[in-house]
Structures are given as C-alpha cells and as structure tokens.
Write a protein that holds these residues in place. Structure first.
Motif, PDB file in Angstrom:
ATOM      1  N   ILE A  85       3.876  11.438  71.552  1.00 28.94           N
ATOM      2  CA  ILE A  85       3.245  10.717  70.169  1.00 28.94           C
ATOM      3  C   ILE A  85       4.077  10.319  69.064  1.00 28.94           C
ATOM      4  O   ILE A  85       4.278   9.349  68.533  1.00 28.94           O
ATOM      5  CB  ILE A  85       1.957  11.160  69.608  1.00 28.94           C
ATOM      6  CG1 ILE A  85       1.331  12.013  70.478  1.00 28.94           C
ATOM      7  CG2 ILE A  85       1.323  11.187  68.871  1.00 28.94           C
ATOM      8  CD1 ILE A  85      -0.091  12.899  70.282  1.00 28.94           C
ATOM      9  N   LEU A  86       5.459  10.908  68.710  1.00 28.62           N
ATOM     10  CA  LEU A  86       6.019  11.665  68.191  1.00 28.62           C
ATOM     11  C   LEU A  86       6.614  10.051  68.307  1.00 28.62           C
ATOM     12  O   LEU A  86       6.794   8.879  67.684  1.00 28.62           O
ATOM     13  CB  LEU A  86       6.843  11.814  67.635  1.00 28.62           C
ATOM     14  CG  LEU A  86       6.321  13.260  67.278  1.00 28.62           C
ATOM     15  CD1 LEU A  86       7.454  13.923  66.617  1.00 28.62           C
ATOM     16  CD2 LEU A  86       6.046  12.673  65.234  1.00 28.62           C
ATOM     17  N   GLY A  87       7.478   9.763  69.046  1.00 29.76           N
ATOM     18  CA  GLY A  87       8.268   8.541  70.203  1.00 29.76           C
ATOM     19  C   GLY A  87       7.229   7.675  70.376  1.00 29.76           C
ATOM     20  O   GLY A  87       7.845   6.269  70.306  1.00 29.76           O
ATOM     21  N   SER A  88       6.337   7.457  70.865  1.00 27.84           N
ATOM     22  CA  SER A  88       5.718   6.172  71.176  1.00 27.84           C
ATOM     23  C   SER A  88       4.873   5.797  69.495  1.00 27.84           C
ATOM     24  O   SER A  88       5.076   4.565  69.490  1.00 27.84           O
ATOM     25  CB  SER A  88       4.200   6.481  72.001  1.00 27.84           C
ATOM     26  OG  SER A  88       4.120   7.230  72.851  1.00 27.84           O
ATOM     27  N   ALA A  89       4.962   6.654  68.403  1.00 31.09           N
ATOM     28  CA  ALA A  89       4.923   6.254  67.286  1.00 31.09           C
ATOM     29  C   ALA A  89       6.030   5.300  66.573  1.00 31.09           C
ATOM     30  O   ALA A  89       5.604   4.325  66.348  1.00 31.09           O
ATOM     31  CB  ALA A  89       3.845   7.205  66.643  1.00 31.09           C
ATOM     32  N   TRP A  90       6.900   5.586  66.835  1.00 28.63           N
ATOM     33  CA  TRP A  90       8.518   4.810  66.758  1.00 28.63           C
ATOM     34  C   TRP A  90       8.554   3.861  67.362  1.00 28.63           C
ATOM     35  O   TRP A  90       8.477   3.296  66.810  1.00 28.63           O
ATOM     36  CB  TRP A  90       9.604   6.204  66.786  1.00 28.63           C
ATOM     37  CG  TRP A  90      10.424   5.342  66.878  1.00 28.63           C
ATOM     38  CD1 TRP A  90      11.459   6.127  65.071  1.00 28.63           C
ATOM     39  CD2 TRP A  90      12.091   4.366  67.203  1.00 28.63           C
ATOM     40  NE1 TRP A  90      12.597   4.940  65.310  1.00 28.63           N
ATOM     41  CE2 TRP A  90      12.675   4.599  66.256  1.00 28.63           C
ATOM     42  CE3 TRP A  90      11.513   4.221  68.855  1.00 28.63           C
ATOM     43  CZ2 TRP A  90      14.368   4.012  67.512  1.00 28.63           C
ATOM     44  CZ3 TRP A  90      13.164   3.639  69.469  1.00 28.63           C
ATOM     45  CH2 TRP A  90      13.626   3.495  68.998  1.00 28.63           C
TER      46      TRP A  90
ATOM     47  N   PHE B   7      -1.658  -5.237  63.659  1.00 29.54           N
ATOM     48  CA  PHE B   7       0.186  -5.200  64.191  1.00 29.54           C
ATOM     49  C   PHE B   7       0.684  -5.129  62.901  1.00 29.54           C
ATOM     50  O   PHE B   7       2.162  -4.659  62.995  1.00 29.54           O
ATOM     51  CB  PHE B   7       0.337  -6.260  64.919  1.00 29.54           C
ATOM     52  CG  PHE B   7       2.052  -6.086  65.691  1.00 29.54           C
ATOM     53  CD1 PHE B   7       2.332  -5.508  66.287  1.00 29.54           C
ATOM     54  CD2 PHE B   7       3.024  -7.297  64.918  1.00 29.54           C
ATOM     55  CE1 PHE B   7       3.757  -5.885  66.570  1.00 29.54           C
ATOM     56  CE2 PHE B   7       3.852  -7.391  65.392  1.00 29.54           C
ATOM     57  CZ  PHE B   7       4.514  -6.680  66.216  1.00 29.54           C
ATOM     58  N   GLU B   8       0.225  -6.158  62.093  1.00 31.62           N
ATOM     59  CA  GLU B   8       0.738  -6.010  60.603  1.00 31.62           C
ATOM     60  C   GLU B   8       1.207  -4.573  60.133  1.00 31.62           C
ATOM     61  O   GLU B   8       2.421  -4.918  59.023  1.00 31.62           O
ATOM     62  CB  GLU B   8       0.642  -6.974  60.003  1.00 31.62           C
ATOM     63  CG  GLU B   8       0.414  -8.444  60.610  1.00 31.62           C
ATOM     64  CD  GLU B   8      -0.530  -8.734  61.516  1.00 31.62           C
ATOM     65  OE1 GLU B   8      -1.515  -8.307  61.865  1.00 31.62           O
ATOM     66  OE2 GLU B   8      -0.178  -9.922  62.004  1.00 31.62           O
ATOM     67  N   SER B   9      -0.012  -3.530  60.017  1.00 34.80           N
ATOM     68  CA  SER B   9       0.025  -2.453  59.834  1.00 34.80           C
ATOM     69  C   SER B   9       0.226  -1.278  60.235  1.00 34.80           C
ATOM     70  O   SER B   9      -0.194  -0.383  60.406  1.00 34.80           O
ATOM     71  CB  SER B   9      -0.870  -2.838  58.910  1.00 34.80           C
ATOM     72  OG  SER B   9      -2.562  -2.188  60.564  1.00 34.80           O
ATOM     73  N   ARG B  10       1.258  -1.886  61.396  1.00 33.96           N
ATOM     74  CA  ARG B  10       1.272  -0.737  62.517  1.00 33.96           C
ATOM     75  C   ARG B  10       2.305   0.144  62.184  1.00 33.96           C
ATOM     76  O   ARG B  10       2.013   1.492  62.010  1.00 33.96           O
ATOM     77  CB  ARG B  10       2.219  -1.211  63.564  1.00 33.96           C
ATOM     78  CG  ARG B  10       2.926  -1.353  63.607  1.00 33.96           C
ATOM     79  CD  ARG B  10       3.831  -2.659  64.911  1.00 33.96           C
ATOM     80  NE  ARG B  10       5.185  -2.994  64.727  1.00 33.96           N
ATOM     81  CZ  ARG B  10       5.770  -4.204  63.637  1.00 33.96           C
ATOM     82  NH1 ARG B  10       4.287  -4.714  63.139  1.00 33.96           N
ATOM     83  NH2 ARG B  10       6.641  -4.623  64.116  1.00 33.96           N
ATOM     84  N   SER B  11       3.119   0.049  60.508  1.00 34.51           N
ATOM     85  CA  SER B  11       3.846   0.991  59.693  1.00 34.51           C
ATOM     86  C   SER B  11       3.632   2.382  59.488  1.00 34.51           C
ATOM     87  O   SER B  11       3.820   3.356  59.675  1.00 34.51           O
ATOM     88  CB  SER B  11       4.875   0.371  58.795  1.00 34.51           C
ATOM     89  OG  SER B  11       5.702  -0.225  59.864  1.00 34.51           O
ATOM     90  N   ILE B  12       2.106   1.481  59.168  1.00 40.19           N
ATOM     91  CA  ILE B  12       1.318   3.582  58.487  1.00 40.19           C
ATOM     92  C   ILE B  12       1.261   4.371  59.318  1.00 40.19           C
ATOM     93  O   ILE B  12       1.416   5.324  58.756  1.00 40.19           O
ATOM     94  CB  ILE B  12      -0.054   2.812  58.172  1.00 40.19           C
ATOM     95  CG1 ILE B  12      -0.047   0.971  56.085  1.00 40.19           C
ATOM     96  CG2 ILE B  12      -1.356   3.853  57.156  1.00 40.19           C
ATOM     97  CD1 ILE B  12      -0.832   0.518  56.187  1.00 40.19           C
ATOM     98  N   LEU B  13       1.120   4.155  60.833  1.00 41.84           N
ATOM     99  CA  LEU B  13       0.356   5.091  61.563  1.00 41.84           C
ATOM    100  C   LEU B  13       2.231   5.964  61.119  1.00 41.84           C
ATOM    101  O   LEU B  13       2.080   7.114  61.471  1.00 41.84           O
ATOM    102  CB  LEU B  13       0.592   4.562  63.025  1.00 41.84           C
ATOM    103  CG  LEU B  13       0.260   5.771  64.088  1.00 41.84           C
ATOM    104  CD1 LEU B  13      -0.774   6.607  63.297  1.00 41.84           C
ATOM    105  CD2 LEU B  13      -0.446   5.052  65.454  1.00 41.84           C
ATOM    106  N   TRP B  14       3.164   5.341  61.981  1.00 49.05           N
ATOM    107  CA  TRP B  14       4.409   6.066  61.464  1.00 49.05           C
ATOM    108  C   TRP B  14       4.674   6.567  60.683  1.00 49.05           C
ATOM    109  O   TRP B  14       5.187   7.659  60.336  1.00 49.05           O
ATOM    110  CB  TRP B  14       5.479   4.990  62.220  1.00 49.05           C
ATOM    111  CG  TRP B  14       7.141   5.532  61.818  1.00 49.05           C
ATOM    112  CD1 TRP B  14       8.098   4.943  61.016  1.00 49.05           C
ATOM    113  CD2 TRP B  14       7.449   6.543  62.814  1.00 49.05           C
ATOM    114  NE1 TRP B  14       9.377   5.852  61.350  1.00 49.05           N
ATOM    115  CE2 TRP B  14       8.747   6.561  62.044  1.00 49.05           C
ATOM    116  CE3 TRP B  14       6.993   7.114  63.731  1.00 49.05           C
ATOM    117  CZ2 TRP B  14       9.874   7.251  62.924  1.00 49.05           C
ATOM    118  CZ3 TRP B  14       8.259   8.222  64.285  1.00 49.05           C
ATOM    119  CH2 TRP B  14       9.325   8.172  63.496  1.00 49.05           C
ATOM    120  N   ASN B  15       4.478   6.058  59.196  1.00 46.98           N
ATOM    121  CA  ASN B  15       4.482   6.591  58.231  1.00 46.98           C
ATOM    122  C   ASN B  15       4.263   7.865  58.300  1.00 46.98           C
ATOM    123  O   ASN B  15       4.693   8.916  57.775  1.00 46.98           O
ATOM    124  CB  ASN B  15       4.251   5.885  56.895  1.00 46.98           C
ATOM    125  CG  ASN B  15       5.662   4.859  56.879  1.00 46.98           C
ATOM    126  OD1 ASN B  15       6.709   4.513  57.151  1.00 46.98           O
ATOM    127  ND2 ASN B  15       5.598   3.625  56.108  1.00 46.98           N
TER     128      ASN B  15
END
Length: 222
Positions: free
Chosen positions: A80-85, A164-172
């Motif tokens: 999950i961590l790798g997929s989010a990255w 797609f534009e807010s995908r960084s929120i999940l990673w953070n």
C-alpha cells in the motif's frame, strides 16, 4: 481526450493497485482471525495490553502458519505504501501504479529480513536472544495494525472520490500515518528494553542503527 480535454480518472482507476493490496490484506486478516487464534490474540493485546504479550506462556506462542500470515500482512502494508508513492508520482497515463506495488513488496521483504538479522545480532551482543525475539514479535504484531489503519485510510479516500489533481493528499496522509506508527513502535521497543532489563544504551544504539537511521535514509530518498 474529450473535446481537447483529458478525461478525468475515476477513483477506482487511481486506486486500482491500492485496492488490490487492500483486498489481499482483508483476505489475510480473515484467515488470521479464523485459522490462527493465538496470533490474533497476541496482535490484539499488542494494542492495549502489551504486558500480556511480554508475559505470555510458552503454549500461547503463535504457530508457524500464524506467524507467516502475520508477516504477509506486514508486507501487504508495504504494498500500500509503495502504491501510494507511485500514485503521487504518476503521470496522466497511470502506467507506474503496479510497479510501485511490487517495489513496496520488495521493500517489505527486505525490511523483514533486515529486522530478523538485526534481532539475531542484538541477541548475540546482549546475550539475551529471548528478549530480542520478543521485540521482533511485537514488531510483527504492530505491523499488522499498521496495515489495518492504512486499509481504513484508503477506503475513506475511495468514498471521498479522490481526483487525480488531489492524489498527493493520500500519499501525505499515508506518510504521516507511517511516521506516527514508527514513533509508537520505537516507544514499544524501548519499553521492551526496560521490561527485559536490557542495557539501555544498547537499546538506543539498536534503534539508531537499525531503525531510525535506515528509516530516515529511506524517507529522504523517496
């Protein structure tokens, strides 16, 4: 493209690799609960009654199948961590989501192997292999809890219809969850050092050498 504009990705497209990891994690959790009661009980105790884990009897130790299932859950957390990255670094084609999942799995296996070797080394240095083995056991149970928290976080974002534009929120949020879990895990390990009356200095050296240092380098790299 539609009238010159890129077609927005659905949440299911963005989270495809993550959802596969979530499905695997849920399936392994069901197996752990149904087939391996000892490992399940130890995992539950790790969250709210850590002394019960330290003081467990010999016949309460997990069986091999439960231990392997628990390790698998920890590796899935890395998936999950790798997929989010990879989602955070993905282009419009989303062509690297699955490679991130595989890379995360490799990191998980590598972290597991390194941790096992460091526990053997720590047991040899301190002459207390049983104590370091118990510390490794607590680490395994806590990794299962990390997976469950990540699953809940991913399901929440799926319901929020991530774009797609807010995908960084999940990673953070995944990164902050991981750091919070690491701090709690390091605290548990220091508790184990005190409980087993190990040299406190060796405990600090172990954390800095095999935990905090490699974690910082990994975070700085990616």
């Amino acid at each position: 493209m539609f009238e010159g504009q890129p077609i927005p990705h659905a949440s299911y497209d963005l989270l495809a690799a993550i959802l596969i990891s979530v499905g695997l994690g849920l399936g392994a959790t069901v197996m752990l609960r149904i087939r391996f009661e000892r490992e399940w009980s130890l995992t539950m105790w790790t969250a709210y009654n850590i002394k019960r884990v330290w003081q467990r009897l010999a016949d309460e130790s997990a069986r091999t199948g439960g231990t392997l299932t628990s390790h698998a859950l920890g590796v899935i957390a890395w998936c999950i961590l790798g997929s989010a990255w990879s989602l955070d670094h993905a282009g419009p084609s989303l062509n690297n989501l699955w490679s991130g999942m595989g890379f995360g799995a490799l990191l998980g296996v590598g972290a597991l192997s390194t941790r096992a070797l460091s526990a053997l080394l720590g047991g040899w240095i301190t002459l207390t292999p049983d104590a370091t083995a118990r510390g490794l056991e607590v680490d395994r149970h806590m990794r299962t809890w990390l997976l469950w928290i990540l699953i809940a976080l991913c399901i929440f974002h799926l319901g929020e219809n991530i774009q797609f534009e807010s995908r960084s929120i999940l990673w953070n949020q995944v990164v902050w969850t991981w750091w919070g879990w690491l701090i709690l895990k390091w605290f548990r390990q220091l508790q184990s050092v005190v409980h087993n009356r190990l040299p406190f200095g060796w405990g600090i050296v172990y954390l800095c050498t095999f935990e905090i240092g490699p974690t910082y380098l990994l975070f700085k790299q990616f």
